[in-house]
Write a protein that holds these residues in place. Structure first.
Motif, mmCIF file in Angstrom:
data_model
loop_
_atom_site.group_PDB
_atom_site.id
_atom_site.type_symbol
_atom_site.label_atom_id
_atom_site.label_comp_id
_atom_site.label_asym_id
_atom_site.label_seq_id
_atom_site.Cartn_x
_atom_site.Cartn_y
_atom_site.Cartn_z
ATOM 1 N N TRP A 163 0.844 -1.199 0.000
ATOM 2 C CA TRP A 163 0.000 0.000 0.000
ATOM 3 C C TRP A 163 0.882 1.252 0.000
ATOM 4 O O TRP A 163 0.699 2.148 -0.816
ATOM 5 N N HIS B 181 2.470 1.967 -3.291
ATOM 6 C CA HIS B 181 1.584 2.438 -4.360
ATOM 7 C C HIS B 181 0.819 3.704 -3.993
ATOM 8 O O HIS B 181 -0.030 4.155 -4.756
ATOM 9 N N LEU C 150 -1.834 5.857 -6.210
ATOM 10 C CA LEU C 150 -3.238 5.879 -5.810
ATOM 11 C C LEU C 150 -3.721 7.337 -5.707
ATOM 12 O O LEU C 150 -4.846 7.655 -6.085
ATOM 13 N N ARG D 213 -4.387 8.591 -9.192
ATOM 14 C CA ARG D 213 -5.656 8.063 -9.679
ATOM 15 C C ARG D 213 -6.831 8.792 -9.017
ATOM 16 O O ARG D 213 -7.823 9.109 -9.664
ATOM 17 N N ARG E 86 -8.804 2.832 -7.321
ATOM 18 C CA ARG E 86 -8.138 1.622 -6.852
ATOM 19 C C ARG E 86 -7.154 1.114 -7.892
ATOM 20 O O ARG E 86 -7.263 1.399 -9.069
ATOM 21 N N LEU E 87 -6.172 0.361 -7.409
ATOM 22 C CA LEU E 87 -5.163 -0.221 -8.290
ATOM 23 C C LEU E 87 -5.176 -1.725 -8.048
ATOM 24 O O LEU E 87 -5.382 -2.162 -6.919
ATOM 25 N N ALA F 21 -6.484 0.284 -2.263
ATOM 26 C CA ALA F 21 -7.569 1.273 -2.207
ATOM 27 C C ALA F 21 -7.422 2.130 -0.959
ATOM 28 O O ALA F 21 -6.619 1.823 -0.073
ATOM 29 N N TRP F 22 -8.183 3.217 -0.876
ATOM 30 C CA TRP F 22 -8.161 4.082 0.312
ATOM 31 C C TRP F 22 -8.925 3.445 1.448
ATOM 32 O O TRP F 22 -9.841 2.640 1.220
#
Ligand SMILES: [Zn+2]
Ligand SMILES: [Zn+2]
Ligand SMILES: [Zn+2]
Length: 494
Positions: A177, A180, A184, A187, A266-267, A280-281
Motif C-alpha cells: 500500500w 503504491h 493511488l 488516480r 483503486r489499483l 484502495a483508500w
C-alpha cells in the motif's frame, strides 16, 4: 609578518583549528562566512569563481574567487529539507512551503488574492486497515476507552499503532500500500474530476472547459507505519487562479466528489508470489471547508477551524519530516556498491560477493537497526518483496527504510500557486538589492544590472565544517535560539 604558532599544547582539535583560523589574514571573514550559513549542519564546500562583466566596456564589474577566502573555499548551506538532517535549512524549507501553501489559499506571491473566495477544502485520505492495532479511543471527553487488548494506553505509549497480533497482521499488504500510495493519489485526482462531472450532470469536456481543480498535498506517516495524505483542493475558473469558478462549482459538490473518488480509485497488483491485491483508500477520510479568517488552532485530533494560516502551517510542518513519525531510520539501507543485490560483477562477468555488505545487500543489517519490532517487520517485508521481479519498479530495497513509500513528501499541481524555485529567486533578488544598497551607500557608480554577463565555474570539494568553524557554528545556533527565545517572550519585536 605571520608568526608560526606552536599549538602542540592545545588538546582540543576544534580549539586548535580555531586558533589557526584566527591567525589567517581575515578572521572576520571566517566568522562572517559561518554566520551566513545560519547554523546549517553540513554546509557544502566549493572551489571556484564567478566573474561579472559589462559587455559594453568589457570591464569586470565584480568578481569572486574562493581562493581569496581565508580558508580557500566557499561554504554554502546544504539546503536539506529534512529536520533530522539539518534543522537550520529545514526551517527555511518549511517557511518557503508555508508561503507556497498560503499563497495558494489567500493569494500573494503572484497568486490572485481573489482565490480566498474560491471553494477550498482541506482533505485527509488514509490507508485501510491491515489488521487490528493498539489504539487509544477518545470519545470527545478527556477519558479514553480501553484498547481491544484490554489496557488503556498512555498518549505516548510505544505500542500504539502496532498490531495486536503481529503474526496475522498483513505486512505484505501494508508495504505494498505504501509503495503504491503515490500512484493511488494520482488516480484519485483523475477520479475526482470524473466524479465531479457525473455529480453535476456534465460531460468531462464541459467541466474541464469551465473549471480548474488544483491540489497541494503532503504525506505524513501514522504511528502504524502507513502513509496518509493531507491536501488542499481548490476550484478555479477556466484560466486558473485569476478567474472565479462557475457558481455551480460549490464546496458541497467538491465534498461529494471527494467521497466518490475515494471509493472508486483503486489499483490492482498482480503477482505470482502473492496473488492479486487491490490497493484502495481506507474508509476514514475527511473533507473540511477552509475559511479565510479565524484563529482556530489546528491539531491532529481536534480541529477548531481550518483557516488559511493554520492549514499552511500544518502542511509546512510535515514537509520537513520524512518517515521519522513512524520511528524508522532516515537513510537508505541499500548497499550502494551492489545496489542491494549482494554481489558485483567482476571482470569475467561472474558475480562476486559484495565486499561492502558481505553479500547481504544491506548497508546496515536490518536486524541491528535501533527501531521497534513493528517497524523492523515493515522494513524486512519491504526487503523481501524487493526480491520479486514483478515489484522491481517499486525499488523496495532503496525505499525499505521508508517502509515502502517512495513518493514525494509534498507536491502540488502547477496551477496551485508559486513554486519553491520562485521563492528562492525572490531571496536572491533581495540579496542583490541589499548589495546594491551597500554599493550606493559606499558612493560607487551604479551599473545596469540587466546587461551584465556573469560566468562562473564551481567544483564540489566536500561537506561539513572545519573543526574550528564547527565551534563558530555552534555559537551561531546558540545566538539564533536565544533571539528566538527573546522573541517568544516578547522582549524583542518579532
Ligand atoms: Zn543545512
Ligand atoms: Zn492495546
Ligand atoms: Zn553490497
Amino acid at each position: 609578518m605571520r608568526r608560526s604558532l606552536d599549538l602542540r599544547h592545545v588538546v582540543s582539535p576544534g580549539l586548535r583549528d580555531l586558533i589557526e583560523l584566527a591567525n589567517t589574514h581575515n578572521f572576520d571573514r571566517v566568522t562572517e562566512q559561518v554566520r551566513n550559513l545560519r547554523g546549517c549542519t553540513r554546509p557544502i564546500n566549493l572551489h571556484g569563481w564567478t566573474v561579472t562583466t559589462d559587455p559594453a566596456t568589457k570591464k569586470v564589474v565584480r568578481s569572486y574567487h574562493s581562493e581569496d577566502e581565508p580558508s580557500g573555499r566557499l561554504l554554502t548551506t546544504c539546503g536539506n529539507r529534512r529536520a533530522s538532517r539539518c534543522p537550520a535549512c529545514s526551517r527555511v524549507y518549511a517557511a518557503d512551503t508555508y508561503h507556497l501553501i498560503k499563497a495558494g489559499l489567500s493569494g500573494g506571491k503572484n497568486v490572485a488574492e481573489t482565490v480566498r473566495d474560491h471553494p477550498r477544502a482541506f482533505v485527509t485520505l488514509t490507508a485501510p486497515s491491515f489488521g487490528p492495532v493498539h489504539n487509544r479511543k477518545t470519545d470527545g471527553t478527556a477519558k479514553s476507552r480501553p484498547c481491544a487488548c484490554g489496557q488503556s494506553h498512555a498518549e505516548d505509549a510505544p505500542e500504539l499503532g502496532t498490531p495486536l497480533s503481529p503474526t496475522t497482521y498483513d505486512y505484505t499488504g501494508a508495504v505494498l500500500w505504501n509503495a503504491h500510495a503515490g500512484q493511488l493519489w494520482a488516480r484519485f485526482t483523475t477520479y475526482l474530476r470524473r466524479a465531479l462531472a457525473e455529480h453535476l450532470g456534465m460531460t468531462q469536456k464541459a467541466l474541464n472547459a469551465a473549471l480548474r481543480v488544483s491540489f497541494a498535498k503532503v504525506a505524513e506517516y501514522q504511528k502504524r507505519g502507513l502513509v496518509h495524505f493531507h491536501a488542499v483542493i481548490r476550484f478555479d475558473g477556466p484560466d486558473g487562479h485569476t478567474t472565479p469558478p462557475p457558481a455551480w462549482a460549490t464546496f458541497d459538490a467538491l465534498s461529494t466528489a471527494v467521497g466518490l473518488a475515494v471509493e472508486r480509485a483503486r489499483l490492482i497488483v498482480e503477482s505470482d508470489a502473492i496473488g492479486e491485491r487491490v490497493i484502495a483508500w481506507g474508509r476514514r477520510f475527511k473533507v473540511d471547508p477552509i475559511t479565510a479568517l479565524g484563529d482556530g488552532e489546528l491539531t491532529d485530533a481536534r480541529v477548531a477551524e481550518y483557516t488559511d494560516a493554520n492549514v499552511a502551517g500544518y502542511i509546512a510542518k510535515y514537509a520537513t519530516k520524512n518517515a521519522e513519525g513512524a520511528g524508522t531510520v532516515d537513510r537508505t539501507l541499500m548497499c550502494r556498491p551492489c545496489a542491494g543485490r549482494g554481489y558485483v560483477r567482476g571482470p569475467s562477468r561472474l558475480p562476486n560477493r559484495c565486499a561492502d555488505c558481505h553479500g547481504t545487500g544491506q548497508a546496515e543489517p536490518i536486524k541491528a537497526l535501533p527501531v521497534q519490532q513493528h517497524v523492523r517487520q515493515m522494513i524486512r517485508t519491504a526487503w523481501d518483496l524487493g526480491h520479486l521481479p514483478e515489484f522491481a519498479e517499486l525499488k523496495l530495497w532503496k525505499w525499505a527504510h521508508m517502509l515502502g513509500f517512495r513518493g514525494h513528501f509534498s507536491s502540488k499541481s502547477r496551477a496551485y500557486s508559486t513554486t519553491l524555485g520562485a521563492l528562492r529567486d525572490v531571496r536572491r533578488a533581495w540579496r542583490i538589492a541589499q548589495a546594491e544598497a551597500a554599493r550606493a551607500r559606499a558612493g560607487l557608480p551604479a551599473t545596469d544590472e540587466t546587461t551584465l554577463v556573469t560566468t562562473s565555474s564551481w567544483t564540489y570539494l566536500s561537506s561539513g565544517y572545519r573543526p574550528g568553524e564547527e565551534l563558530l557554528a555552534a555559537q551561531v545556533r546558540h545566538d539564533i535560539a536565544h533571539t528566538q527565545c527573546l522573541k517568544q517572550e516578547g522582549l524583542v519585536p518579532a
